[in-house]
Design a protein around this motif. Structure first.
Motif, PDB file in Angstrom:
ATOM      1  N   CYS A  29       0.821  -1.215   0.000  1.00  0.00           N
ATOM      2  CA  CYS A  29       0.000   0.000   0.000  1.00  0.00           C
ATOM      3  C   CYS A  29       0.854   1.265   0.000  1.00  0.00           C
ATOM      4  N   PRO A  41      -7.743   2.830  -5.180  1.00  0.00           N
ATOM      5  CA  PRO A  41      -8.569   3.970  -4.791  1.00  0.00           C
ATOM      6  C   PRO A  41      -8.225   5.261  -5.516  1.00  0.00           C
ATOM      7  N   CYS A  50      -0.875   4.930   0.668  1.00  0.00           N
ATOM      8  CA  CYS A  50      -2.279   5.114   0.282  1.00  0.00           C
ATOM      9  C   CYS A  50      -2.983   5.881   1.405  1.00  0.00           C
ATOM     10  N   HIS A  52      -5.724   5.431   2.615  1.00  0.00           N
ATOM     11  CA  HIS A  52      -6.536   4.549   3.472  1.00  0.00           C
ATOM     12  C   HIS A  52      -5.693   3.679   4.398  1.00  0.00           C
ATOM     13  N   LEU A  53      -4.378   3.795   4.307  1.00  0.00           N
ATOM     14  CA  LEU A  53      -3.518   2.992   5.189  1.00  0.00           C
ATOM     15  C   LEU A  53      -3.488   3.635   6.574  1.00  0.00           C
ATOM     16  N   CYS A  59      -5.965  -1.421   6.469  1.00  0.00           N
ATOM     17  CA  CYS A  59      -6.714  -0.670   5.459  1.00  0.00           C
ATOM     18  C   CYS A  59      -8.030  -0.233   6.083  1.00  0.00           C
ATOM     19  N   ILE A  61     -10.660   0.795   4.793  1.00  0.00           N
ATOM     20  CA  ILE A  61     -11.875   0.463   4.028  1.00  0.00           C
ATOM     21  C   ILE A  61     -11.862  -1.003   3.581  1.00  0.00           C
ATOM     22  N   LEU A  65     -13.906  -2.948   0.156  1.00  0.00           N
ATOM     23  CA  LEU A  65     -13.156  -2.996  -1.105  1.00  0.00           C
ATOM     24  C   LEU A  65     -13.991  -3.593  -2.245  1.00  0.00           C
ATOM     25  N   MET A  70     -12.805  -2.083  -5.894  1.00  0.00           N
ATOM     26  CA  MET A  70     -11.357  -1.850  -5.914  1.00  0.00           C
ATOM     27  C   MET A  70     -10.642  -3.163  -6.234  1.00  0.00           C
ATOM     28  N   CYS A  73      -6.828  -3.709  -5.416  1.00  0.00           N
ATOM     29  CA  CYS A  73      -6.539  -4.031  -4.006  1.00  0.00           C
ATOM     30  C   CYS A  73      -6.968  -5.453  -3.689  1.00  0.00           C
TER      31      CYS A  73
HETATM   32  S1  SF4 Z   1      -5.731  -2.183   0.393  1.00  0.00           S
HETATM   33 FE1  SF4 Z   1      -6.560  -0.303   1.384  1.00  0.00          FE
HETATM   34  S2  SF4 Z   1      -4.754   0.795   2.147  1.00  0.00           S
HETATM   35 FE2  SF4 Z   1      -4.023  -0.704   0.624  1.00  0.00          FE
HETATM   36  S3  SF4 Z   1      -3.965   0.393  -1.361  1.00  0.00           S
HETATM   37 FE3  SF4 Z   1      -5.993  -0.610  -1.201  1.00  0.00          FE
HETATM   38  S4  SF4 Z   1      -7.330   0.950  -0.284  1.00  0.00           S
HETATM   39 FE4  SF4 Z   1      -5.228   1.585   0.092  1.00  0.00          FE
END
Ligand code: SF4
Ligand code: SF4
Length: 275
Positions: A29, A41, A50, A52-53, A59, A61, A65, A70, A73
């Motif tokens: 990430c 994302p 990222c 969201h990390l 993560c 979210i 996902l 997404m 991911c």
């Molecule tokens: S898994 Fe979560 S933290 Fe990792 S890149 Fe995807 S959205 Fe971002």
């Protein structure tokens, strides 16, 4: 050619190739370059975390996902490189606690990822060969692989010639699988093709485009998926337990359900639950 259990000699390696994100510092990430169009994302430069990390490398979210589509991911699998680098290559430090070393850590992660991916294919090949010469060749390549990932000098190792020898060994095994069971109808472009319920035992789909192909309910014994693009392939109600060279990343990218049967060394993606 009969698929056999990989010798216990590599039991630890098999475990090491399964991702364990709880033991990682969120390397994928941060280290990877991501594109929104590939199911991430947002567009993100390599080396940038990222958004969201979380601070404890989770993560925020993760449960959403699938709903947010997404796919990048959901599909990603580092073959255990993340926890290897976090727990073994760099003990007591990571890209966050030691920003000066972050680039180096990311490069090590990418190299370990390549070597772990190769090791995964070699283990699969080892389970397929029966003659001693082929076994010894793959065995030697695995030993070399383990030595390379264990060294602290991993960044100075040039793995190009090693990869060439691996490619040759894997091609021999792949060709042998095809020779043992091919029905002579192999091809490479199956984008969106409807195979629903077909008997595809022994088919060679190595490096084939299987994007959105419908494999629902197909028979896939010894079907070769080496390097096939499985994005959105429909594998609902499908028994994949006997196919060969199928990776976790391919499974993560495909569309399965609770009735999909997987090879013993692969896990059911969490996003398939309840379908
Ligand atoms: S898994 Fe979560 S933290 Fe990792 S890149 Fe995807 S959205 Fe971002
Ligand atoms: S690098 Fe691997 S172990 Fe680490 S968070 Fe990503 S998938 Fe999980």
């Amino acid at each position: 050619m009969i698929k056999k259990e990989v010798t216990n000699k590599y039991a630890d390696l098999e475990v090491a190739l399964q991702i364990d994100c709880k033991k990682c510092s969120g390397l994928c990430c941060v280290a990877l370059y991501c594109m929104k169009s590939d199911g991430f994302p947002e567009n993100k430069q390599a080396g940038v975390p990222c958004k969201h990390l979380t601070t404890d490398f989770c993560c925020d979210i993760h449960p959403l996902l699938a709903a947010k589509k997404m796919k990048g991911c959901l599909a990603y699998d580092c073959f255990g490189a993340g926890q290897k680098v976090t727990q073994s290559s760099y003990v007591n430090e990571n890209w966050k606690t030691n920003p000066d070393k972050a680039d180096e850590i990311f490069q090590v992660f990418m190299k370990v990822f390549q070597l772990h991916q190769i090791a995964w294919y070699l283990l699969e090949a080892l389970s397929l060969v029966s003659d001693d010469r082929a076994k010894d060749e793959i065995d030697a390549l695995l030993v070399e692989n383990i030595q390379m990932t264990a060294t602290t000098e991993i960044l100075v190792i040039d793995i190009a010639s090693y990869k060439m020898r691996v490619d040759q060994a894997l091609k021999k095994v792949s060709d042998q699988v095809a020779a043992d069971s091919s029905d002579g109808t192999n091809g490479k472009d199956y984008f969106g093709k409807n195979f629903k319920g077909a008997n595809l035992d022994g088919r060679d789909f190595s490096m084939a485009l299987m994007i959105a192909a419908n494999l629902k309910g197909c028979s896939l014994k010894k079907t070769n998926f080496l390097g096939a693009d499985m994005r959105d392939a429909n594998i609902k109600d499908t028994d994949l337990s006997g196919c060969v060279f199928l990776t976790q990343m391919q499974i993560n990218a495909a569309q399965g359900n609770a009735k999909t049967k997987l090879p013993a060394n692969l896990s059911r993606p969490f996003s398939w639950q309840g379908e």
